[in-house]
Design an enzyme around this catalytic site. Sequence first.
Site, PDB file in Angstrom:
ATOM      1  CD  GLU A 162      68.472 -72.254   2.291  1.00 21.85           C
ATOM      2  OE1 GLU A 162      68.362 -72.829   1.189  1.00 21.85           O
ATOM      3  OE2 GLU A 162      69.499 -71.640   2.623  1.00 21.85           O
ATOM      4  CG  HIS A 263      76.543 -67.647  -1.212  1.00 21.90           C
ATOM      5  ND1 HIS A 263      76.875 -68.791  -1.912  1.00 21.90           N
ATOM      6  CD2 HIS A 263      75.360 -67.904  -0.597  1.00 21.90           C
ATOM      7  CE1 HIS A 263      75.944 -69.708  -1.694  1.00 21.90           C
ATOM      8  NE2 HIS A 263      75.017 -69.194  -0.920  1.00 21.90           N
TER       9      HIS A 263
HETATM   10 ZN   LIG Z   1      70.902 -69.340  -0.901  1.00 24.40          ZN
END
Ligand SMILES: [Zn+2]
Length: 342
Positions: A162, A263
């Site tokens: 993150e 992703h």
């Molecule tokens: Zn990410």
Amino acid sequence: MSDLGEHRRPLHCFIPPHISDSISRKGDDQSKKWIADLESEAESYRSARCEVIVADDVPGHDVYSADCGSELPGRLMWSEGDPPAADPLVRKAAESTAQTLALFSRYGRDSLDGKGGKVISTVHYKLDCCNAFWNGRQMVFGDGDGRIFKAFSRSRSVAGHEMTHGVIQHSCQLHYRGESGALNESLSDVFGALVVQRGMSEDAADATWVVGEDLFQPAVSGSGIRSLKAPGTAYDDPVLGVDPQPFHMDDFVVTRSDYGGVHINSGIPNHAFYLMAMMIGGRAWEKAGALWYSTMVSLDDPKASFADFAAASWVTVRGMFGQGSMEELYVKRAWKLVGIDL
Ligand SMILES: [Zn+2]
């Protein structure tokens, strides 16, 4: 505070939509409810035209608690320089943030913004929240539901992942869509994995190369959320589904969901980094990590493709290690093995 201008702001969630979608189809009612809650929140972020605000120009690191609510950043629980917090999840968030900042400091970066700006994390976000995210100004960690996921603040790779979204926001600003979005995700996975390896003093050959490996409760069949070593094998579970990541351009997934599979296709550059780090050998955060970091911050195209990043990494490796070096050969070979010729 300074304003980077208005634009649609993606919520950089650690748990990808293909896992959330699978849980909302196959999970129990409680799981379906937290998926729906999180999705409505992500949608409100996506649809709002928000100001993206960089962190304060004040140094340090603060950890807050949302006290199971959604107000951010919440109640201040710990500031850099304080003794370790009594709350274990506040302590974990403080530790993993410090380890991530230390990794980037090794590459010459001062905090996420490169200017020593304050880093903010919030734990205890909502009730049973099974995700962590970077919202453009801070990290937010859910506590997990205790049945599928453990608390996200426990995971060093989640914090590293993150926070790398924060570094990207303040450096190459890769657009969060298509190949540039998948590069954004991949770089976040790479530095998330390196935070773990550096914390454990692990050589590349000894590491698991799995991000989010400490998130699953024992009932889940999987080693973590994504594997850089073997994309597509991180989990195979009746509720979560099967890891869909490819590791080669031949299997690049064309999709409109997940900002064009950010992703999913991140498995390809993830695997290129893993291969290169293994060829170089030793500690991956040293040569291989420094090479990827330099490439990332020197990238001058927010819409860079995988091939653009590969070409930039080739320029970087020649500058760092010299033309005709073994490292140059390894970079070329690693990209070739995932289907990108230099
Ligand atoms: Zn990410």
